[in-house]
Design an enzyme around this catalytic site. Structure first.
Site, mmCIF file in Angstrom:
data_model
loop_
_atom_site.group_PDB
_atom_site.id
_atom_site.type_symbol
_atom_site.label_atom_id
_atom_site.label_comp_id
_atom_site.label_asym_id
_atom_site.label_seq_id
_atom_site.Cartn_x
_atom_site.Cartn_y
_atom_site.Cartn_z
ATOM 1 N N PHE A 54 23.972 -15.373 7.124
ATOM 2 C CA PHE A 54 24.655 -16.831 7.275
ATOM 3 C C PHE A 54 23.985 -17.797 7.489
ATOM 4 O O PHE A 54 24.358 -19.179 7.258
ATOM 5 C CB PHE A 54 25.648 -16.640 8.484
ATOM 6 C CG PHE A 54 26.654 -17.988 8.796
ATOM 7 C CD1 PHE A 54 27.623 -18.249 8.063
ATOM 8 C CD2 PHE A 54 26.402 -18.711 9.815
ATOM 9 C CE1 PHE A 54 28.520 -19.155 8.251
ATOM 10 C CE2 PHE A 54 27.012 -19.972 10.017
ATOM 11 C CZ PHE A 54 28.003 -20.014 9.277
ATOM 12 N N TYR A 55 22.707 -17.563 7.928
ATOM 13 C CA TYR A 55 21.696 -18.677 8.352
ATOM 14 C C TYR A 55 21.294 -19.545 6.907
ATOM 15 O O TYR A 55 20.642 -18.919 6.158
ATOM 16 C CB TYR A 55 20.388 -18.223 8.955
ATOM 17 C CG TYR A 55 20.738 -17.612 10.257
ATOM 18 C CD1 TYR A 55 21.816 -17.666 11.042
ATOM 19 C CD2 TYR A 55 19.771 -16.669 11.124
ATOM 20 C CE1 TYR A 55 22.191 -17.084 12.176
ATOM 21 C CE2 TYR A 55 19.798 -16.142 12.285
ATOM 22 C CZ TYR A 55 21.179 -16.172 12.888
ATOM 23 O OH TYR A 55 21.445 -15.922 14.098
ATOM 24 N N SER A 56 21.806 -20.478 6.629
ATOM 25 C CA SER A 56 21.454 -21.571 5.736
ATOM 26 C C SER A 56 22.065 -20.718 4.233
ATOM 27 O O SER A 56 21.204 -20.786 3.226
ATOM 28 C CB SER A 56 20.129 -21.849 5.361
ATOM 29 O OG SER A 56 19.741 -22.761 6.457
ATOM 30 N N ARG A 57 22.923 -20.097 4.422
ATOM 31 C CA ARG A 57 23.677 -19.311 3.513
ATOM 32 C C ARG A 57 22.576 -18.441 2.917
ATOM 33 O O ARG A 57 22.337 -18.515 1.417
ATOM 34 C CB ARG A 57 24.307 -20.064 2.402
ATOM 35 C CG ARG A 57 25.768 -20.711 2.918
ATOM 36 C CD ARG A 57 26.736 -19.526 3.414
ATOM 37 N NE ARG A 57 28.001 -20.337 3.700
ATOM 38 C CZ ARG A 57 28.810 -20.604 2.842
ATOM 39 N NH1 ARG A 57 28.852 -20.793 1.532
ATOM 40 N NH2 ARG A 57 30.146 -21.057 3.570
#
Length: 342
Positions: A54-57
């Site tokens: 999820f971190y920066s997709r």
């Protein structure tokens, strides 16, 4: 750097874990600079890196993957899945359908063929925990995952997952990743003792309480920080800021910066294996590493206890987990016709 065993896995990790949430578009978008930060942390003895799809997709995972070329075998690599990765309702959650794909996607972005610790980022009330553990067990047996863990799970769901794993002969969670700091100590009441009981390691996030424990945010002072704009209620909470003012005095009397005292506090609890560092810049990493040798005395810890009592939180927890029983009012209110006693 000293090393601790991650629960009962036998895996040795540094008490500081390099959190990679700030690498990518939401933090440091310069890949080369982020890679230099990662290499500096590894050179300092940190062998534990935590990221998430999820971190920066996915960009954070891509940066970590590039940074670990030639160094992968020396690192205990952790990532997570659960939060939305697209508009498709099936591109999220804890179902077998999604987790198998999420692991494959993370392996590709991380440029590796195995993940040391794969964590479920949040509970999913719509998914049977047996479904989740069964999928993760198959991924462990396929050699794609070494160990599995949870993140920000209520203690009841930590226990349920352990029981289901034992009853069904499935892989069990070996690590929990909760929020923990001087300002948010509620996990001391049940989560940490439960994890110790089941031999689970604990890697805590936000030991600096969203930056409040850096001393940058002071009572009566204005700041243009993006954190305040993003979460003004948390960063401007009067109770938290009052506690910070008192903690600054404790740190000064001990000859410490507030940041170093906060990090040392997080790793002083016997139930905590490692605390996440989340630097965005090299200067932030250098400051955090400078406090690696700090050990708090009983006198300092007693003073902290007097400001924030053990097992309590000062104000609401940021980005915690609220179950449907809290978020859905229909689950806590009887129909109108049934609310009266007579």
């Amino acid at each position: 750097m000293q090393y601790r065993t991650l629960g009962k896995t036998g895996i040795k990790v540094s008490p500081y874990c390099l959190g990679a949430m700030m690498f990518g578009a939401v933090g440091n978008a310069d890949h080369e600079d982020s890679i230099r930060i990662i290499h500096k942390a590894l050179d300092a003895g940190i062998n534990f890196i935590d990221t998430a799809d999820f971190y920066s997709r996915g960009e954070s995972e891509e940066i970590v993957g590039k940074a670990l070329k030639g160094r992968r075998d020396d690192v205990v690599l952790a990532t997570k899945a659960n939060l939305p990765m697209g508009t498709d309702p099936n591109q999220q959650g804890n179902s077998r359908r999604w987790l198998v794909r999420a692991v494959e996607d993370s392996l590709r972005r991380l440029q590796t063929d195995y993940i040391d610790l794969f964590q479920i980022h949040r509970p999913a009330p719509d998914t049977d925990i047996e479904e989740t553990l069964s999928a993760l067990t198959d991924l462990v047996r396929a050699g794609k995952i070494r160990a599995i863990g949870s993140s920000t799970f209520p203690v009841s769901e930590i226990v349920e997952a352990q029981w289901v794993a034992e009853k069904r002969g499935l892989a069990r969670f070996r690590c929990e990743q909760p929020s923990y700091s001087i300002l948010n100590r509620s996990i001391e009441r049940e989560v940490l003792p439960t994890c110790e009981k089941y031999g689970m390691g604990v890697m805590v996030w936000s030991p600096l309480s969203m930056g409040l424990l850096t001393g940058r945010y002071r009572k009566g002072q204005q700041t243009d920080s993006a954190r305040v704009r993003f979460n003004p209620g948390y960063m401007t909470d009067a109770g938290k800021l009052d506690a910070v003012e008192q903690l600054i005095i404790v740190a000064q009397e001990a000859g410490l910066s507030l940041t170093h005292m906060a990090m040392a506090f997080a790793i002083a609890h016997p139930g905590v294996t490692s605390a996440n560092l989340g630097p965005r810049t090299m200067a932030q990493l250098d400051d955090l590493l400078a406090g690696a040798g700090v050990a708090l005395s009983d006198e300092v810890l007693d003073k902290i206890d007097q400001i924030v009592a053990p097992g309590t939180d000062v104000g609401p927890l940021h980005a915690g987990y609220n179950p449907p029983a809290i978020t859905q009012f229909r689950l806590r209110r009887r129909p109108d016709a049934e609310r009266a006693a007579a």
